[in-house]
Scaffold this motif. Sequence first.
Motif, PDB file in Angstrom:
ATOM      1  N   ASN A 336       0.848  -1.186   0.000  1.00 56.11           N
ATOM      2  CA  ASN A 336       0.000   0.000   0.000  1.00 56.11           C
ATOM      3  C   ASN A 336       0.886   1.240   0.000  1.00 56.11           C
ATOM      4  OD1 ASN A 336      -1.482   2.201   1.863  1.00 56.11           O
ATOM      5  ND2 ASN A 336      -2.998   1.053   0.698  1.00 56.11           N
TER       6      ASN A 336
ATOM      7  N   THR B  44      -7.365   4.899  -0.549  1.00 64.08           N
ATOM      8  CA  THR B  44      -6.657   4.664  -1.814  1.00 64.08           C
ATOM      9  C   THR B  44      -6.965   3.266  -2.361  1.00 64.08           C
ATOM     10  OG1 THR B  44      -4.556   4.832  -2.953  1.00 64.08           O
ATOM     11  CG2 THR B  44      -4.428   4.000  -0.762  1.00 64.08           C
ATOM     12  N   GLU B  48      -8.771   2.697  -5.855  1.00 59.28           N
ATOM     13  CA  GLU B  48      -8.068   1.898  -6.862  1.00 59.28           C
ATOM     14  C   GLU B  48      -8.970   0.771  -7.380  1.00 59.28           C
ATOM     15  OE1 GLU B  48      -4.204   0.527  -5.638  1.00 59.28           O
ATOM     16  OE2 GLU B  48      -3.786  -0.356  -7.600  1.00 59.28           O
ATOM     17  N   ASP B  54      -3.816   4.249  -8.302  1.00 59.84           N
ATOM     18  CA  ASP B  54      -3.372   4.441  -6.917  1.00 59.84           C
ATOM     19  C   ASP B  54      -3.032   5.922  -6.752  1.00 59.84           C
ATOM     20  OD1 ASP B  54      -2.078   4.624  -4.512  1.00 59.84           O
ATOM     21  OD2 ASP B  54      -0.666   2.994  -4.903  1.00 59.84           O
ATOM     22  N   ILE B  55      -3.886   6.693  -6.064  1.00 63.49           N
ATOM     23  CA  ILE B  55      -3.723   8.159  -6.033  1.00 63.49           C
ATOM     24  C   ILE B  55      -2.506   8.606  -5.230  1.00 63.49           C
ATOM     25  CG2 ILE B  55      -6.170   8.720  -6.427  1.00 63.49           C
ATOM     26  CD1 ILE B  55      -6.333   9.287  -3.345  1.00 63.49           C
ATOM     27  N   PHE B  56      -2.003   7.758  -4.338  1.00 57.28           N
ATOM     28  CA  PHE B  56      -0.848   8.153  -3.520  1.00 57.28           C
ATOM     29  C   PHE B  56       0.473   7.669  -4.102  1.00 57.28           C
ATOM     30  CE2 PHE B  56      -4.220   8.854  -0.497  1.00 57.28           C
ATOM     31  CZ  PHE B  56      -3.814   9.995   0.175  1.00 57.28           C
ATOM     32  N   GLU B  57       0.413   7.025  -5.255  1.00 57.60           N
ATOM     33  CA  GLU B  57       1.632   6.461  -5.829  1.00 57.60           C
ATOM     34  C   GLU B  57       2.602   7.567  -6.246  1.00 57.60           C
ATOM     35  OE1 GLU B  57       1.030   4.014  -9.252  1.00 57.60           O
ATOM     36  OE2 GLU B  57       2.562   2.601  -8.608  1.00 57.60           O
ATOM     37  N   VAL B  67      -7.475  14.620  -5.504  1.00 61.31           N
ATOM     38  CA  VAL B  67      -7.972  13.255  -5.768  1.00 61.31           C
ATOM     39  C   VAL B  67      -8.519  13.186  -7.195  1.00 61.31           C
ATOM     40  CG1 VAL B  67      -9.705  11.511  -5.123  1.00 61.31           C
ATOM     41  CG2 VAL B  67      -8.542  12.832  -3.337  1.00 61.31           C
ATOM     42  N   LYS B  70      -5.785  13.239  -9.796  1.00 62.76           N
ATOM     43  CA  LYS B  70      -5.063  11.953  -9.895  1.00 62.76           C
ATOM     44  C   LYS B  70      -5.903  10.908 -10.637  1.00 62.76           C
ATOM     45  CE  LYS B  70      -1.496  12.923  -7.117  1.00 62.76           C
ATOM     46  NZ  LYS B  70      -0.086  12.817  -7.426  1.00 62.76           N
TER      47      LYS B  70
END
Lengths: 394, 74
Positions: A336, B44, B48, B54-57, B67, B70
């Motif tokens: 994650n 996330t 996904e 994956d918005i935090f990638e 958000v 992304k």
Amino acid sequence: MDFIIDDNRTLSYGELLDCANGESECPTQVCAAELADFAKIFFISAAKSRDIELYEGRAETRPGEAPAIRRSFNCIDDFFGAVKASASKIYLHTSGTTGRAKRICHTIETLARNIRTGEKHSRDVWGFCYAPTHMAGLQVLLQAALNKNACVNLFGKPRQQTYSEISERSITHMSATPTFYRLLLPFERELPKVVRATFGGEKSSPSLYAAVSKIFPNAKITNIYASTEAGALLASDADIFKIPPEMKEFVRVDNGELLIHESLLPHSGGIPISDGFYRTGDMVEFADAEGASFRFVGRTGSFINVGGYKVNPEEVEEAIKNLDGVSNARVFGRKNSVLGNILCADIKLLQNASLSESDVRAALSKTMRQFNIPRVINFVDSIILTGTGKVKRQ
Amino acid sequence: MEKIKEIILSIRANKGINEDFTLTENTSLRDDLGFDSFDLAEFTVKLEAEYGIDIFETGLVENIKDVKDKLNLK
């Protein structure tokens, strides 16, 4: 006298002897799901000192290093005398519940060292609840065979059939993983003929012992610590294992991991030893101040790093399995981008039970810290198990 | 926006928060919605599963506008 009973198929001790004496054909390669064929190949190979290779799901035999023994056996006792004196090398492959599988060399002597024989055991009837190619399955087969007991295959059978086989075949002894026993829950009816129910292979819990005691009201419940590398080593009445004084020098705990002295292991093959000890990969915690007893908490390498917190998936699984309406659970980590790993759970509910994701989380938050609570919960029809019937985590 | 709100509602419901709220592009995930890192991780994963992204990638995400950017939503 029947030895193996597997659905409608049976193998008697007489048929085993006939096969050993060449009166019927004995295979050199079998599928382990066919328990009668497996028993034939295993015991006849051992009696003739042929080597045996046990893979996940199948067994093969080949000539051993010792000269081939071509002899006939006068009676079944003569045959099992040859099994006990066997020079066979028996290769087992570890299940790899949390890591890479290993190939371990045993002999009949190392596999049978904890087998109890005698008049006391002559009327035992075994429920067979493990894969026969693994240590625990071999222990049960040897225990049954060397006492000429019947052995009823329950491994992989549906719940209803398991209940009726235990009852109708008058099974007296069971040895199984906690996952197997959990299949018998919720309580359906008492099975009073079972006098011994042994747990092994996974961390268990007092609540499961209590539930199983209700099904088997006349059974003594024991817990056994065994591994593919060492065989059966310690037994206990509950989840706390006492280290007997004579073993104190040979069992050590380092950084929470259980270490076993090499003198307790088979002499040959495949086991890494450091300073005379084998690292088992089993994490334990002492249950008393003197360090004379311990309980298992999980496997090394199975801990999941969730946002910097180390989570023991077995502890979380146990908490989920203790919730009303849950049949079984699998807890695992998934990569994650925010936390490194996010904790996930597959949950199998009991029939007619209804639990939501919010219910599970709310119930867990009463006893567990936030990082221990799975953030992805899937309700599933079945939980993936390893060949030994343990919950598969990787 | 509807789907994003639905996911946020489910995360808040799992925390026992059931009040409705107004979602705008300026709504901050941490300050306005009270999301901690565990909530963001869940957020996330759920996004996904819905959008395949994956918005935090790739860097920080502060508010709903981030958000949407992304996720390539207008």
